[in-house]
Design a protein around this motif. Sequence first.
Motif, mmCIF file in Angstrom:
data_model
loop_
_atom_site.group_PDB
_atom_site.id
_atom_site.type_symbol
_atom_site.label_atom_id
_atom_site.label_comp_id
_atom_site.label_asym_id
_atom_site.label_seq_id
_atom_site.Cartn_x
_atom_site.Cartn_y
_atom_site.Cartn_z
ATOM 1 N N UNK A 115 -0.929 5.066 1.049
ATOM 2 C CA UNK A 115 -1.338 5.975 2.020
ATOM 3 C C UNK A 115 -0.105 5.981 3.301
ATOM 4 N N UNK A 116 -0.299 7.233 4.021
ATOM 5 C CA UNK A 116 0.381 7.481 5.081
ATOM 6 C C UNK A 116 -0.114 8.123 6.301
ATOM 7 N N UNK A 117 0.567 8.157 7.234
ATOM 8 C CA UNK A 117 -0.250 9.083 8.612
ATOM 9 C C UNK A 117 0.399 10.002 8.837
ATOM 10 N N UNK A 118 -0.265 11.148 9.278
ATOM 11 C CA UNK A 118 0.191 12.465 9.599
ATOM 12 C C UNK A 118 -0.552 12.749 10.986
ATOM 13 N N UNK A 119 0.157 12.380 12.093
ATOM 14 C CA UNK A 119 -0.494 12.689 13.235
ATOM 15 C C UNK A 119 -0.769 14.010 13.788
ATOM 16 N N UNK A 120 0.012 14.991 13.216
ATOM 17 C CA UNK A 120 0.005 16.338 13.445
ATOM 18 C C UNK A 120 -1.426 17.029 12.929
ATOM 19 N N UNK A 121 -1.796 16.552 11.945
ATOM 20 C CA UNK A 121 -3.044 16.596 11.133
ATOM 21 C C UNK A 121 -4.180 16.141 11.832
ATOM 22 N N UNK A 122 -4.889 16.464 13.014
ATOM 23 C CA UNK A 122 -5.647 15.711 13.591
ATOM 24 C C UNK A 122 -6.939 15.396 12.847
ATOM 25 N N UNK A 123 -7.298 16.429 12.150
ATOM 26 C CA UNK A 123 -8.630 16.164 11.504
ATOM 27 C C UNK A 123 -8.338 15.219 10.066
ATOM 28 N N UNK A 142 2.321 -1.517 12.813
ATOM 29 C CA UNK A 142 3.025 -2.017 11.486
ATOM 30 C C UNK A 142 2.000 -2.065 10.541
ATOM 31 N N UNK A 143 0.991 -2.396 10.901
ATOM 32 C CA UNK A 143 -0.007 -2.655 9.585
ATOM 33 C C UNK A 143 -0.792 -1.159 9.404
ATOM 34 N N UNK A 144 -0.577 -0.129 10.162
ATOM 35 C CA UNK A 144 -1.352 1.187 10.036
ATOM 36 C C UNK A 144 -1.333 1.506 8.657
ATOM 37 N N UNK A 145 -2.431 1.901 8.019
ATOM 38 C CA UNK A 145 -2.559 2.312 6.697
ATOM 39 C C UNK A 145 -1.706 1.753 5.458
ATOM 40 N N UNK A 146 -1.354 0.462 5.927
ATOM 41 C CA UNK A 146 -0.640 -0.344 4.638
ATOM 42 C C UNK A 146 -1.475 -0.921 3.535
ATOM 43 N N UNK A 147 -2.628 -1.262 4.000
ATOM 44 C CA UNK A 147 -3.480 -1.583 2.824
ATOM 45 C C UNK A 147 -4.972 -1.929 3.185
ATOM 46 N N UNK A 148 -5.708 -1.525 2.534
ATOM 47 C CA UNK A 148 -7.285 -1.920 2.754
ATOM 48 C C UNK A 148 -7.595 -3.452 2.624
ATOM 49 N N UNK A 149 -8.185 -4.068 3.599
ATOM 50 C CA UNK A 149 -8.125 -5.621 3.908
ATOM 51 C C UNK A 149 -9.006 -6.040 2.595
ATOM 52 N N UNK A 150 -9.540 -5.755 1.929
ATOM 53 C CA UNK A 150 -10.288 -6.257 0.552
ATOM 54 C C UNK A 150 -8.774 -6.482 -0.458
ATOM 55 N N UNK A 151 -7.910 -5.891 -0.234
ATOM 56 C CA UNK A 151 -6.946 -5.935 -1.075
ATOM 57 C C UNK A 151 -5.970 -7.049 -0.657
ATOM 58 N N UNK A 152 -6.332 -7.820 0.487
ATOM 59 C CA UNK A 152 -5.313 -8.751 0.704
ATOM 60 C C UNK A 152 -5.968 -10.081 0.910
ATOM 61 N N UNK A 153 -5.101 -11.183 1.069
ATOM 62 C CA UNK A 153 -5.553 -12.459 0.703
ATOM 63 C C UNK A 153 -5.139 -13.231 1.970
ATOM 64 N N UNK A 154 -5.578 -14.079 2.440
ATOM 65 C CA UNK A 154 -5.062 -14.829 3.725
ATOM 66 C C UNK A 154 -4.852 -16.075 3.086
ATOM 67 N N UNK A 155 -3.512 -16.714 3.462
ATOM 68 C CA UNK A 155 -2.990 -17.980 3.239
ATOM 69 C C UNK A 155 -2.754 -18.610 4.260
#
Lengths: 378, 188, 171, 100, 476
Positions: free
Chosen positions: B104-112, E206-219
Amino acid sequence: MIQDLVITLVYIGYAMGMLLTFGAILTWVERKQAALMSDRIGANRAYVRLPFTEVKIVWMGLFHGMADGLKLLLKEDFRPNTFDRFAYNLAVWLAFVPVLLVFAVVPFGGTLDPGQLIPPLAGWFEGRTYSMQIAPIDAGLLVVFAFAGISIIGAMLAGWASDNKFSLLGALRAGSQLLSYEVVLALTVLGLILIYGHVDLRAIVEWQSGTVLGFLPAWGIVVQPFAAILFLTASIAENKRMPFDLPDAESELITGYITEYSAMQQGMFMLGEFIEIAIIGALFTTLFLGGYNLPWLTDAGFLLPGGELIALPHALVVVLQLLTFLAKMALVCSFQILVRWSLPRFRWDQLLRFAWTWLLPLALLNLAVTALAVWAIG
Amino acid sequence: MTTPYRRKRYWNEPRMGWYERAYIFEVLRGLMITGRVFLKNLGTFMLGRRGALTTYYPEEQRPDYARHNRGRHVLVQRADGKPQCVACNLCATVCPAKVIEIESACDLSDAAHPKYPARFAIDYSRCIFCGLCVEACPEDAIRMQPETPHFPGPDRTTMWSHREDLLSWQPARDAAKPYPPAGEEEAR
Amino acid sequence: MSLVDILIGFFTVSAIGGGVVMLLARHPMRVALALIATMLSLAGVYALVGLHAVAVFQVFIYVGAVMVFMVYVIMLLDIGDRRALHRYGRVLWPAIAAGGVLVLVLGHLGWRAGASLPPASAGNEGTFLVQPFSAAFLANWWLAFELASVVLLVAVLGAIAVIQGSRRHDG
Amino acid sequence: MDKLSFLLAASGVLFTLGLVGVMVRRNALIMLMCMELMLNAVVLSLVAFASHHGAPDGAVLAFLIFVVATAEIAIAIPIVMLLARQRQTLDVQSWDALKG
Amino acid sequence: MPEIRINGQPIEARKDETVLEVCRANGIDVPCFCWHPELSIAGNCRMCLVEVEGRGLDIACNMPVSAGMEVYTESEAVRDHRRAILQFITLNHPVDCGICDKAGECLLQDHHYAHNAKASISHEPKVRAPKHVDLSDRIVLDNERCILCLRCTRFTAEISKSHALGVIERGDHASIRPVEGHPLADDPYSDNIIDLCPVGALLSKDFLHRARVWYLQATPSVCPGCSRGCTVDVWHRKKEWFLKSVGVEENLKIARVTPRENPAVNGPWICNKGRDLAKILERPRATQALIAGQPVTTAQAIEHARRLIAGAKSPRALVSNWGSNEELEALQRHLGTRMRCVVKADRKAEPGERIEDDLLIRADKNPNTRRALELFGEPAADAAQGADLVLLWGELADPALLPAGVPRIVLGSWIDPVNDSAQVFLPVSVQTERSGHYTNFDGVVSAFAPCFDKPAGVSDAAVLFAQLALAPGARP
């Protein structure tokens, strides 16, 4: 003398080429027919591309047999570390060669007059004629059984020398199955011998060129229909194919006595199996379908029932006879493949019980009735 | 009842009379069935038509897939051509074969729709076409079309279908699910 | 020396070679294979001297039945039997010496018998076809054949009795 | 060289080989096979004579020998198998219990 | 010791405890958003309502115990009110869990499933607010999701004392905003508010949209950033969720680092540097053994190093204080008698980094200096002088320690010019590839576990020491 040798060599070449071609093509026929039987298309991928062009010749997948052969030839020959390498290697040939040898006594055409066929050589052949048969032995039918016996040893030796318990089980099965069904086969054929009064295959075929009851061709299948069924059953069992393929039942024994063979050695077992289909076709044609006989066709031409003769050149007659034989043979092969793709496999105890408690008494019964009939009529 | 335990019958034991036991009649019947099919197909085959139900896949593909056939995945596009998908990964999570991979990636210009799939890949070498991804999608962003993906390839790495392939869906073609869905225009 | 004579010589030598291998080979399966080779060679000899029927029966009965049975039994029995690897018994050298003497005597006798017998009757091409063979068989030897078949029947019964006896013994 | 003499001599050699085999080999199955070799030698001499005299009776006798040989094997092999099962060996020297 | 009854069950409580603390200590679930054990009581979420016999409903977080209280946490009235409060909280919450990074570990989500699980019944359109407000270069605020629990403002006021966040506006327009003159970027503990936030309003860039947390494992691991040795959780992809359409190295990355609560060392907090462990550990790795800069097999390099060691008269070992206790002991056991071991610092403070404070951050930027010094003693001033062979283990904060012109054996994890100039270079594993213990400045020993497999060709330092200690030509 030297002319005889030349003719025999020509025959051998024809027979070898025909059998090997049959074996190779049957691998394709088997797939294609199985596909047709189950509403599928079947093998259709292998092709030959014309050099320097993009033209691909597919021919309905006819080249699959070639591709298989090439693959088997080029594969690594992976051998087990068996204690008897000699027997291991010998077994392939023991299983393969006798099958080919059987064809030596089968007449695949009428009388050949090479002088008439190739006029420039007429002087050399001095008007000799030859029957189209590699070895005109008067004990022809017995030879067939004699060689069938040798191939049993090949199968058993293969299983034993593979040093593998599945192979050994397959070999034990092959031994007992082949012996059991050979007894049935021999007893079935005895009835035919009673009727035909010959064991010479050429004489048998010539006997069948007549008619019975005035209109039916006097083919074995007409005079001995019951024996025909028994013969076909027992010979499919001899060939270890469905529904009698217990010696190499994949689901139980991997591939039985062939398990430890790979590359072309395995290919020779497979090719032997397919050639045996062709041989069974040839034998069945010879014994039950009148061999190379086409109704009303004589060496001179068509002799219609009214006594009218349509004369044909010798070459055409020869070709017609050869083609008739091949067509009948192909028909029987196709029927065997039909059986193979229709019937489920027997269980092992059913297989032996079927041979000894059903087929054997039936064959004996057939023999007895035939003997009585021959005695009553004759 | 004398025995405390009676063996359960797990199969329907065939009732066979003498006719079936004689074997030969049933064999002949079976041979006639397969032989009839064979001859029929051989006949059509010789007449130049195809004596088979199957096709020379992939050169030929059948047009008569069922309407609800689950074949190839498609990603639904919004009116501006961007994927409807918000990369929530629910399809990837629910997938029993774990064949969907979304980056996934973030596109802030597309608010919705600030979150969108930068990469969306489906491994058709492992996909089992169960349709759970379609069920799971909260945005109706993934659907399955009654057509087949272009499967055959020299190795399995070629069997990945990527975002660009999946976004090939033409909404006008799908009569079953018009796009935009009925009533959405009024809502806008 | 016609081609037939050369082939007869070849097959005879091959048969004797098979017999020698039978004496030398260690494993019963090898011995069986050598015996099969011998039998096939002899069948070739029979066929070449004109007795097609005998040749075919040699292959049919000897190779196809007796030796198949033998191979079957070797296959079943040889597994794990190390002691069978001792090739020869105690009387090896005396037996070979006696055998040598026997070869000399028999060979000499055979040679002399062949020389002293009346010369081969000519024109017997048709004699050994299957039809005269069968005619002679049924005209002169039917009683012997019936007796032989009785022997065969008794043997089969005996074999069944032996197997059944051993089964009972096993419990 | 006379064909009859040659075949008779070959028959003698084969017979001797079979006899020596029966005497020197220890494996019961091999001994059986050597006996078969002796029978074959006899058949060879019969065939040689039949061919020499042009009489089919020799061939018939050979055929009778085949049948009897089959009978012999049919009874001999079960016995050998029985013995082998009892002693777990094919060595004839382990079956000398009846020796005086 | 007042005895109170919760749901009819008698419980001993301390006088200074609140009902919420008693419930949590006894395993009774009382849902809450704003309350946090380390923060002051705000009581603004109203989620922790309980019913007290005779007093009606009240919030448990601000209710001191008194003898003979009869508390009911699951009464019908409590449940009704919880439902009502969840309705209220989600009134303007966008419920965009599909694109929210908190989904899967979100308190609102959990409580909603546990206590309400109903969609909003409101017909009014939701109040829209900015989805993306930059609070600093590390943190973004999604204003719509905020439930105004004020955990973040209390944290900056009470724990990190940066006073960087406050609330502007009122009612459904109330928003968290940075305070002028107190930039959040200056707060080295700012990222803790991401963990504190009970919903997905505060997000790590840093973590924004990088993964859903249930894909991750905490060590469980230990932060090597300073000698505090905070225990942390290193989050990385679970094996079954490895991405297959990209290179395998994409799956072998640290997704994020969160504190692992440990009252003995760091409580529930860590500093921002600890969150950026990936920046230190995921520098370009050296995985190829070298002899004089030329690639060789590891076995050849070891053999060459053995010969060097065997031929040296006074070899020195520059000991890494990033080595685990086990590795340090292995060095002492295998090479301690052969070499003079000198403890050196691997890393020093980066420019602009906070050097030391009274919360967590320590001046020594290496994790295991204490154990290294215990084993090998304080280094003398001329420690490296007079050596004819130097075994450099780890990085070198002070290049002056490395005498020029002396043959070197380097054991390192990352690509560095020192590797190529060394006689022998041997690649060693990093912390996320091995297990071990660190002893912090206070003597507290914490363990870390491996998250990833070692790259091919890389071995653990402890194994290398054992092999280097053998005579040349020996086979282990």
